[in-house]
Scaffold this active site. Structure first.
Site, PDB file in Angstrom:
ATOM      1  N   VAL A 142     -28.685  -1.755  26.215  1.00 24.47           N
ATOM      2  CA  VAL A 142     -28.144  -1.019  27.124  1.00 24.47           C
ATOM      3  C   VAL A 142     -29.147  -1.255  28.317  1.00 24.47           C
ATOM      4  CG1 VAL A 142     -27.334   0.963  28.280  1.00 24.47           C
ATOM      5  CG2 VAL A 142     -26.468   0.037  26.126  1.00 24.47           C
ATOM      6  N   GLY A 179     -34.167  -1.817  25.229  1.00 25.38           N
ATOM      7  CA  GLY A 179     -32.967  -1.790  24.194  1.00 25.38           C
ATOM      8  C   GLY A 179     -31.957  -2.598  24.865  1.00 25.38           C
ATOM      9  N   ASN A 189     -18.797  -3.957  26.326  1.00 28.17           N
ATOM     10  CA  ASN A 189     -19.042  -2.629  26.105  1.00 28.17           C
ATOM     11  C   ASN A 189     -20.622  -2.329  26.587  1.00 28.17           C
ATOM     12  OD1 ASN A 189     -19.898  -4.783  23.895  1.00 28.17           O
ATOM     13  ND2 ASN A 189     -21.101  -3.255  22.881  1.00 28.17           N
ATOM     14  N   CYS A 213     -18.699   4.165  25.115  1.00 28.79           N
ATOM     15  CA  CYS A 213     -18.140   2.788  25.674  1.00 28.79           C
ATOM     16  C   CYS A 213     -16.726   2.667  25.257  1.00 28.79           C
ATOM     17  CB  CYS A 213     -18.846   1.759  24.836  1.00 28.79           C
ATOM     18  SG  CYS A 213     -19.276   2.099  23.372  1.00 28.79           S
ATOM     19  N   HIS A 215     -15.635  -4.523  23.374  1.00 31.97           N
ATOM     20  CA  HIS A 215     -14.878  -3.762  22.525  1.00 31.97           C
ATOM     21  C   HIS A 215     -13.333  -4.116  22.963  1.00 31.97           C
ATOM     22  CE1 HIS A 215     -18.165  -1.846  21.192  1.00 31.97           C
ATOM     23  NE2 HIS A 215     -18.190  -0.647  21.853  1.00 31.97           N
ATOM     24  N   ARG A 244     -15.494  -1.272  13.416  1.00 35.50           N
ATOM     25  CA  ARG A 244     -16.524  -2.161  13.826  1.00 35.50           C
ATOM     26  C   ARG A 244     -16.223  -3.568  13.146  1.00 35.50           C
ATOM     27  NH1 ARG A 244     -20.140  -0.620  17.432  1.00 35.50           N
ATOM     28  NH2 ARG A 244     -21.233   1.067  16.193  1.00 35.50           N
TER      29      ARG A 244
END
Lengths: 350, 350
Positions: free
Chosen positions: A18, A16, A326, A132, A252, A245
């Site tokens: 992350v 993924g 993030n 995050c 972010h 978003r």
């Protein structure tokens, strides 16, 4: 567990967004690894990942995967953590979990090392990595809380799509291309994969991150509110959040209003605290048009702060603009930092 | 000037983003026009515009252009307004000015018709149209101020590039295409055309709209703060603003925190006031994932409000998400509305 020179590490959700960043950081930081196990859902199992020039085959995560594992880094979604984290703990691993599954459990430390690393001492096998958007905010505000006291936070977020995973990044890219070619945009994922309706994010703003709660706030907003109080050990801190978003891939940004307890704080005082703070980079010079942006923060581990202004009416009020990657400080880097702290302080053992 | 059945109208900046929308609205609303004069800078003069199937040649705006004009709608930048608005007034025209040139002049009404249209009665030839991000906010908050009293506003904006004109839209499109093709993005305009440095807006967020002031706030932020107090006749209202440019073409969105004076207001009370308010559309149903977004507001004249939540700590505090097409209610439509009010109420004459 006695102090070792190298550890058996499992990364759950290795394929993924992350998970990939965690692998990069474990290499970059030369994390003391004895054996590395890459785990994923059944669907992604079998794929290969390169780690320090060695090919590792990703295996399906099952309870037995954690036999002999010292440290397990989970970022495969809340349901996977709920199913497997205790299995890992049962087999002797310490779990650092990137999902919201255990964050508000009283027995689980919720840690941003620059803020509350000593909470790690009390872990019972599971440590939670905060949301995050929460991490970067508390990292920037803790030095101000320590120096001036902190009464109140009102935050409006500007959040990247990578917070919703690689699929969301693909959706933004595909929608952007379609829009620029005059074609219709297809929305199948955002704002929330599991929710009923989907809207285009390209050239748009969606004021919904995660599902709505009974009180009209989204889960993301409630995470920011509740996690901030827990990490900062400040149950009476007033926190309000609106989470949005936006059509960028990474980092972010947050427009943050705070009220401090001291009455005579200046912008220069705030600058000074932030300049001395660990993990914080002050980028604040209006004359030079210096302020952080999502693109300039991308790929960096620090939390960047700019646009510090004193409120024009309230002498305890200040406005700040906080930006961080993030996937790094907001997720993978904070996770790896926690693992490093556990080792350095000999806090792995329970 | 006595009441007429049709008026000689000049549009200054007719080829710009706002000028074009003004022309569309004058047609759509069947504005009572006798003769329409389209004016622009020397550079754009000579181009042709279609108005009600008739071709009109755009002329260079000079003082003599305003001979015989009843109503002059200016949206060609502050320097043009400063040079020519008084020339138009001298020749008998009433000027409705879309720039920041005269907004804070005490003798100039600053008007959002739903909020303070009676201020139009006191005009001395020039009427100012407020800043785009201010208009939609005061339009949404005035009904709440009237019903519950209003003590405080803290706003973080999410602003579209069209607020910086057609060139900025081209810049966003070109940068987006470059980024998606893996090419370098060229930044020559945003955040501020006349400022020293330029940064990419595509897949980014720029916390600077207009130039920085001595106090660290941008001019856009100070416009929101000062104009709001003037339009609402509320010099003691606490207003704070952080303004951010984002990668979408049209509509500004705003995350707004307010504190009302009454202590027992509910979300339902707020909904009720907004539902009855002129020019406001409530889009607020979390269960249905209903909330306004820039894309859904585009092309519409209304101001859309959603995500109304009571603050979890302060019983006088509420959070709202306000979205409107910045070129319509934020600029062209508010301008045309003012012109309509002047005619309907016989307020053209001084």
């Amino acid at each position: 567990m006695s102090q070792k020179s190298a550890y058996n590490v499992a990364v759950v959700g290795a394929t993924g967004a992350v998970g990939q960043k965690i692998l990069e950081l474990l290499q970059e930081k030369d994390f003391p690894i004895n054996n590395l196990k890459l785990l994923s859902s059944k669907r992604s199992a079998g794929s290969k990942q390169l780690f320090k020039q060695e090919e590792i085959i990703v295996e399906e995560a099952v309870p037995e995967s954690f036999e002999g594992i010292d440290i397990a880094l989970f970022s495969a979604g809340g349901s996977v953590s709920k199913k497997l984290a205790q299995e890992a703990v049962k087999r002797g691993a310490v779990v650092i979990d990137n999902t919201s599954a255990f964050r508000m459990d009283e027995s689980v430390p919720l840690v941003v090392p620059e803020v509350n690393k000593t909470d790690l001492q009390n872990h019972q096998g599971i440590i939670a990595n905060p949301n995050c958007s929460t991490i970067q905010m508390v990292a920037a505000l803790q030095p101000l809380k320590t120096a001036f006291g902190l009464k109140r936070i009102i935050v409006s977020t500007y959040q990247a799509v990578s917070g919703a995973g690689n699929e969301a990044c693909n959706e933004l890219a595909n929608q952007s291309k379609a829009y620029l070619s005059g074609e219709e945009m297809e929305a199948q994922l955002l704002p929330v994969k599991g929710d009923e309706k989907h809207f285009p994010i390209a050239f748009n703003a969606l004021p919904q991150i995660d599902v709505f709660q009974e009180n009209g706030y989204t889960f993301e907003e409630m995470k920011m509110i509740e996690e901030t109080k827990k990490i900062m050990h400040a149950p009476d801190l007033l926190v309000a959040a609106t989470c949005v978003r936006l059509p960028f891939f990474t980092s972010h940004a947050e427009s943050v209003y705070i009220e401090v307890e001291n009455e005579d704080v200046t912008v220069e005082d705030i600058w000074k605290e932030l300049q001395q703070a660990e993990g914080i980079v002050l980028q604040d010079d209006p004359k030079e048009q210096l302020y952080p942006t999502p693109l300039t923060a991308e790929g960096k581990q620090d939390v960047f702060v700019g646009r510090v202004r004193k409120d024009l009416d309230n002498k305890q009020g200040f406005h700040l603009w906080i930006v961080s990657d993030n996937l790094l400080k907001g997720a993978a880097w904070n996770t790896v930092q926690i693992a490093q702290e556990l080792i350095q302080n000999n806090w792995l053992q329970r």
